[in-house]
Design a protein around this motif. Structure first.
Motif, short mmCIF file in Angstrom:
data_model
loop_
_atom_site.label_atom_id
_atom_site.label_comp_id
_atom_site.label_asym_id
_atom_site.label_seq_id
_atom_site.Cartn_x
_atom_site.Cartn_y
_atom_site.Cartn_z
N ASN A 80 0.53 -1.29 -0.09
CA ASN A 80 0.19 0.18 0.19
C ASN A 80 0.57 1.75 0.01
N THR A 93 -9.50 0.26 -2.37
CA THR A 93 -8.90 0.11 -3.41
C THR A 93 -8.31 -1.24 -3.48
N ILE A 94 -8.51 -1.66 -4.47
CA ILE A 94 -7.81 -2.96 -4.22
C ILE A 94 -6.25 -2.66 -4.76
N GLU A 95 -5.37 -3.99 -4.69
CA GLU A 95 -3.74 -3.72 -4.95
C GLU A 95 -4.22 -3.01 -6.32
N LYS A 142 -12.85 -1.28 -4.24
CA LYS A 142 -13.47 -2.74 -3.68
C LYS A 142 -14.53 -2.91 -3.64
N ILE A 195 -7.20 -2.93 1.13
CA ILE A 195 -7.08 -4.62 2.09
C ILE A 195 -5.26 -5.55 1.53
N HIS A 196 -5.50 -6.34 2.82
CA HIS A 196 -4.61 -6.92 2.77
C HIS A 196 -3.26 -5.74 3.43
N SER A 232 -8.85 -4.92 6.38
CA SER A 232 -9.22 -4.34 5.24
C SER A 232 -11.06 -3.65 6.03
#
Length: 477
Positions: free
Chosen positions: A143, A335-337, A342, A368-369, A388
């Motif tokens: 991140n 947001t995700i990677e 998301k 997330i993560h 998350s």
């Protein structure tokens, strides 16, 4: 004799009536809002959503110079009501309703007394993290690379002149990666113990805090966005807003926490919570803090409900939650990677939640993560790799805003900070303003824009005027 029996029955009914009322499902319209009693709990209903209320509390604001203790409330058939807390230095009163009395009945009778400018419930908030049990194994933080923190840290790693308040369920402030950031002049407040010891009742805010301010470059744990190098970063205060160890933070305590944070020097407030009904008294404190130059970052919320119709899976309840929905704050989505929002996904192998976006959404951040600090005292782990939700996204924005104030601490308004964030994002080709707001935060772009347009002081104590004054920032190229 018959009259005597009737009087006895009436007397019994008088005392049993509140209990009988509480034992039945009820619905009333009070001040234009729909209140429900069902399954032993009180709610406000708005659309398809129900907000859980504290059953024995009401928040009031008295008219004029009236004092609560002098009010002749018994003539309105009200029980003995006690003030158990003051909010915002006494502007609002939190009233305790005795056991066995109906909250909705008390609302109506208080309104009929005509002594009150405002009568509203105290509501439980919701948390917006979606954690799992994958705990810390290494310090890899995708991140921070995503938002270009290494380049941002060349501009600032955080200043001890900037105070960030984290409002929620308290923090394990003596954590090895957080202890250096504690604001020892005022640690915060614990509403369960009525003390200046805001120690954590659950993991949630300890995880949020690590993203904002974990010590950086200290050879242990994780790197915080504004934690400074070797413990020289921002200072933090914490607010444990749960009325007891086992409940959720309440709107009344959150409102007072915002007031206390502003009054004790906080420049940034991070709130990874929400899911509340609209509140006059909470909104008043948000507005007062914003007018005083305090930037409030709030999680937009996660939607969890879904259903399947003839076409397929349908997303539901994706509206930005209150108080993130208010214009005075910065509402944050996740947001995700890959930088996509998301979204809820029926695939059972992925996390079962989506980031709310309908309505007032300002900005998005990784959610997330996320590796961060964890609640060692209760959970037994110092770190987790799997925090998350929009709860995890919000501290990213709070941390970047803390860095903005670290290089330009005095005169930036909330509107100017919003302008900086708007120009400090990556806005990918697939993004739109409805789902992504300004875009996904880029810490380096935000700090660079701050220096170019407002000037400031770098970590190395080098003062830079703005480009508008004729200075080119070659150091940033």
């Amino acid at each position: 004799m018959k009259i005597k029996k009737i009087l006895i029955v009436l007397s019994i009914l008088y005392f049993l009536l509140p209990i009988l009322l509480v034992s039945q499902s009820r619905k009333i319209i009070f001040q234009g809002r729909t209140y429900l009693y069902s399954d032993g709990k009180y709610y406000i209903k708005s659309g398809s959503k129900r907000f859980h209320l504290v059953r024995d509390n009401v928040v009031v604001k008295l008219k004029g110079n009236l004092e609560f203790k002098n009010l002749p409330l018994t003539k309105y058939n009200l029980p003995k009501l006690d003030v158990i807390a003051s909010i915002a230095d006494g502007e609002y009163k939190l009233i305790k309703i005795p056991q066995g009395h109906d909250l909705l009945d008390v609302f109506i009778k208080l309104q009929n007394s005509d002594y009150f400018e405002m009568i509203e419930p105290n509501a439980y908030t919701e948390y917006f993290s979606i954690p799992n049990d994958y705990y810390y194994t290494n310090n890899y933080q995708w991140n921070l690379s995503k938002i270009e923190m290494p380049k941002a840290w060349d501009i600032s790693t955080g200043s001890s002149n900037v105070i960030v308040a984290v409002i929620g369920a308290g923090v394990e402030y003596n954590h090895e990666d957080l202890i250096n950031q504690l604001n020892n002049n005022y640690k915060g407040w614990n509403y369960a113990t009525n003390s200046e010891d805001p120690f954590a009742y659950n993991y949630h805010e300890t995880r949020c805090t690590g993203i904002i301010g974990a010590s950086t470059n200290n050879s242990i744990g994780v790197s915080g966005i504004a934690g400074g190098w070797n413990g020289s970063g921002i200072k933090m205060m914490y607010f444990q807003c749960q009325p007891d160890q086992y409940s959720q933070p309440t709107s009344a305590n959150i409102a007072d926490a915002i007031y206390r944070a502003r009054s004790n020097g906080a420049k940034v407030i991070s709130m990874s919570l929400g899911g509340l009904p609209y509140s006059t008294y909470l909104n008043a404190q948000i507005t007062s803090a914003s007018n005083a130059g305090v930037v409030i970052c709030i999680a937009a919320g996660n939607y969890l409900r879904y259903y399947k119709d003839k076409v397929g899976w349908v997303e539901e309840e994706a509206f930005v939650n209150y108080p993130a929905s208010q214009p005075d704050v910065i509402s944050v989505g996740a947001t995700i990677e890959s930088d996509y929002r998301k979204a809820w996904d029926p695939d059972p192998t992925v996390e079962d939640w989506g980031s709310c976006y309908i309505g007032h959404l300002d900005i998005v951040a990784p959610g997330i993560h996320i590796p961060t600090t964890d609640l060692e005292s209760y959970i037994g782990n110092k770190y987790t790799l799997s925090f998350s939700g929009t709860s995890a996204a919000t501290p990213h924005i709070a941390g970047v805003v803390a860095l903005i104030f670290s290089i330009h601490p005095n005169s930036l308004s909330v509107a100017q900070v919003k302008t900086i964030l708007e120009n400090g994002c990556d806005f990918k080709s697939f993004m739109n303003s409805d789902e992504y707001g300004y875009g996904r935060i880029n810490a380096y772009k935000a700090l660079k824009y701050t220096l170019e347009n407002y000037g400031g002081t770098l970590t190395q104590d080098l003062t830079i005027p703005s480009v508008k004054h004729g200075i080119l920032l070659m150091v940033l190229l």
